[in-house]
Scaffold this active site. Sequence first.
Site, PDB file in Angstrom:
ATOM      1  N   GLU A 228      -9.489   3.925  14.320  1.00  0.00           N
ATOM      2  CA  GLU A 228      -9.655   3.034  15.482  1.00  0.00           C
ATOM      3  C   GLU A 228      -8.366   2.857  16.294  1.00  0.00           C
ATOM      4  OE1 GLU A 228      -8.825  -0.889  12.743  1.00  0.00           O
ATOM      5  OE2 GLU A 228      -9.463  -1.044  14.813  1.00  0.00           O
TER       6      GLU A 228
ATOM      7  N   HIS B 165      -3.122   3.587  -2.928  1.00  0.00           N
ATOM      8  CA  HIS B 165      -3.071   4.858  -2.183  1.00  0.00           C
ATOM      9  C   HIS B 165      -3.591   6.056  -2.965  1.00  0.00           C
ATOM     10  CE1 HIS B 165      -0.606   2.155   0.156  1.00  0.00           C
ATOM     11  NE2 HIS B 165      -0.930   2.914   1.182  1.00  0.00           N
TER      12      HIS B 165
ATOM     13  N   GLN C 218      -6.460   6.365  -3.570  1.00  0.00           N
ATOM     14  CA  GLN C 218      -7.714   6.622  -2.839  1.00  0.00           C
ATOM     15  C   GLN C 218      -7.526   7.539  -1.627  1.00  0.00           C
ATOM     16  OE1 GLN C 218      -9.939   2.507  -2.619  1.00  0.00           O
ATOM     17  NE2 GLN C 218      -7.796   2.174  -3.057  1.00  0.00           N
TER      18      GLN C 218
ATOM     19  N   GLY D 234      -3.165   5.969   8.957  1.00  0.00           N
ATOM     20  CA  GLY D 234      -3.097   6.307   7.526  1.00  0.00           C
ATOM     21  C   GLY D 234      -3.620   7.726   7.307  1.00  0.00           C
TER      22      GLY D 234
ATOM     23  N   ARG E  33      -9.089  -8.144 -16.747  1.00  0.00           N
ATOM     24  CA  ARG E  33      -7.954  -7.333 -16.288  1.00  0.00           C
ATOM     25  C   ARG E  33      -8.233  -6.894 -14.853  1.00  0.00           C
ATOM     26  NH1 ARG E  33      -6.074  -9.133 -20.265  1.00  0.00           N
ATOM     27  NH2 ARG E  33      -5.046  -8.040 -21.985  1.00  0.00           N
TER      28      ARG E  33
ATOM     29  N   GLU F 106     -10.231  -4.824  -0.477  1.00  0.00           N
ATOM     30  CA  GLU F 106      -8.988  -5.558  -0.189  1.00  0.00           C
ATOM     31  C   GLU F 106      -9.148  -6.574   0.946  1.00  0.00           C
ATOM     32  OE1 GLU F 106      -6.132  -2.653   1.220  1.00  0.00           O
ATOM     33  OE2 GLU F 106      -7.486  -2.017   2.820  1.00  0.00           O
TER      34      GLU F 106
ATOM     35  N   ASP G 146     -11.872   4.459   5.355  1.00  0.00           N
ATOM     36  CA  ASP G 146     -12.636   3.205   5.427  1.00  0.00           C
ATOM     37  C   ASP G 146     -14.047   3.373   6.012  1.00  0.00           C
ATOM     38  OD1 ASP G 146     -10.337   2.093   4.476  1.00  0.00           O
ATOM     39  OD2 ASP G 146      -9.959   0.772   6.179  1.00  0.00           O
TER      40      ASP G 146
ATOM     41  N   ARG H 236     -10.192  -2.411   4.854  1.00  0.00           N
ATOM     42  CA  ARG H 236      -9.543  -3.517   5.561  1.00  0.00           C
ATOM     43  C   ARG H 236     -10.564  -4.430   6.233  1.00  0.00           C
ATOM     44  NH1 ARG H 236      -4.349  -3.350   7.940  1.00  0.00           N
ATOM     45  NH2 ARG H 236      -4.148  -1.092   7.847  1.00  0.00           N
TER      46      ARG H 236
HETATM   47  O1  F6P Z   1      -6.918   2.299   7.371  1.00  0.00           O
HETATM   48  C1  F6P Z   1      -6.975   2.957   6.172  1.00  0.00           C
HETATM   49  C2  F6P Z   1      -6.238   2.183   5.107  1.00  0.00           C
HETATM   50  O2  F6P Z   1      -6.257   2.999   3.959  1.00  0.00           O
HETATM   51  C3  F6P Z   1      -6.785   0.793   4.828  1.00  0.00           C
HETATM   52  O3  F6P Z   1      -7.900   0.790   3.985  1.00  0.00           O
HETATM   53  C4  F6P Z   1      -5.584   0.113   4.223  1.00  0.00           C
HETATM   54  O4  F6P Z   1      -5.616  -1.284   4.413  1.00  0.00           O
HETATM   55  C5  F6P Z   1      -4.455   0.705   4.976  1.00  0.00           C
HETATM   56  O5  F6P Z   1      -4.884   1.956   5.441  1.00  0.00           O
HETATM   57  C6  F6P Z   1      -3.192   0.855   4.163  1.00  0.00           C
HETATM   58  O6  F6P Z   1      -2.199   1.301   4.998  1.00  0.00           O
HETATM   59  P1  F6P Z   1      -0.747   1.800   4.553  1.00  0.00           P
HETATM   60  O7  F6P Z   1      -0.852   3.244   4.235  1.00  0.00           O
HETATM   61  O8  F6P Z   1       0.089   1.554   5.763  1.00  0.00           O
HETATM   62  O9  F6P Z   1      -0.326   1.004   3.374  1.00  0.00           O
END
Ligand code: F6P
Length: 341
Positions: free
Chosen positions: A102, A271, A273, A10, A265, A221, A126, A170
Site C-alpha cells: 500500500e 521476520h 515469516q 517490507g 508460553r 500483531e 499481509d 499490521r
Molecule cells: O507490511 C508487512 C510487514 O511484514 C507487517 O506485517 C509488519 O508489521 C511489518 O512489515 C514489519 O516491518 P519491518 O520489516 O520494518 O520490521
Amino acid sequence: MKIGILTGGGDCPGLNSVIRAIVRKSIDQKNEVVGIKYGWKGLLEKETMPLTLRSVSGILPKGGTMLGTSRTNPYKQKDGSELAKKNFKELGLDALAAIGGEDTLGVASKLYGEGLNVVGVPKTIDNDLAATDFTFGFDTAVNIVMGCIDRLHTTAESHNRIIVVEVMGRHAGWIATHAGIAGGADYILVPEIPINMDEVCQSLQARHDRGKNFSIVVVAEGAQFRNEDLKTQEKKLDEFGHVRLGGIGHKVGSLIEERTGFETRVTVLGHIQRGGSPSAFDRVLGTRYGVKAYELIKDKQFGKMVSLRGNKIIAVSLEEATAEIKTLDLDLYDLAKIFFR
Ligand code: F6P
C-alpha cells in the site's frame, strides 16, 4: 524502451520471481531494463544497476529482493516528487514497474497523477491490498506459519501447555486466519475484531474440560483490546506513519495464564515469516504478475496495477488499489470460529 524496476517496503518471498519475469519478457522484446536500488530511495539518489538475462539467472527460488528495499517516501522530502520525476528523465526511463504494498503503490499512484509512466505490482505477506484476490508473498508466509504451528503443537501437547503464537498482520488478520485454519489453531485473534479475553478463556477452558490439555492461540500483531492502544516495540513512526508492532502475544499469554491457571508460553514468529524461498504458488503468481506488468508497459497502460481476480490476471487502477486496505473476510473468520473449542 528503457524500463526501470523497483521494490519498496517490507521484502517478501516472490519479489525476485517478478523481477525475473519482467526482465525476461522485456529483453525478449528488445528493451533495456534497469534496476532502481532500495525502492524510492534509489530513484531519489539515482542508484541503479543494469538488469540483464545473466543478472536474473538463478534468482527465481531466492527470497528477498536482488534490488534491495527501503521504506523511503519521496513525499516526506522537500521537492521529493519533483526529484523523482527529474531523475526518471535523466536516467532515460520510459516506464517504471513499482513492486510494493500500500505504501510503495500509494507513492506510485501519486507520481502517476503527476505524469510519471508507472505500473504497480501488488506485494505483501499481509495480503491487505485492495483490488486483488491475493498479493504474492502471502502464500509463502502462511505456509511458514502453518509449519511453525505444527511444530508448536507437539511441544504444547508434551507439556500440557497453551502456546500463543504472534504472527504478522499490521491491519489485517489474513495470515493469522489462513495459517490458523491450516494449522488447526484453537483460537485466532485478528485486528478486525477487538480481543475479548472472556471468550478466549472460556473457549480454552471448554477444550480442557473435554480432556484436551493443550491449545494453540494465534494472535496477529495488530490485534488489540477495545479502547486500548496497539502494542508496539517502538513508538517512532516510519516515513509512512507506521509504528513497529509487537507485544500483543505476550500480553494475551500472561492474561490466559493468570485467568485460567494453564501454563502458557509465547512464540513471536517475526521476520521468519518473510524470509526464505517462495512457495510454488508465489513463484507462479509473481511470474504471471511480472509478465502482465510488462504487457501493461508495452501497451502504455500506465497508472494500472496487475491483479489476480479468480484465476485471471487483470489490470486495475492504482488509485482503486490504494484507496483502502483489504481487511479480513469475516465469513472466513466465522468458519475458523467453528473450531475454537
Ligand atoms: O507490511 C508487512 C510487514 O511484514 C507487517 O506485517 C509488519 O508489521 C511489518 O512489515 C514489519 O516491518 P519491518 O520489516 O520494518 O520490521
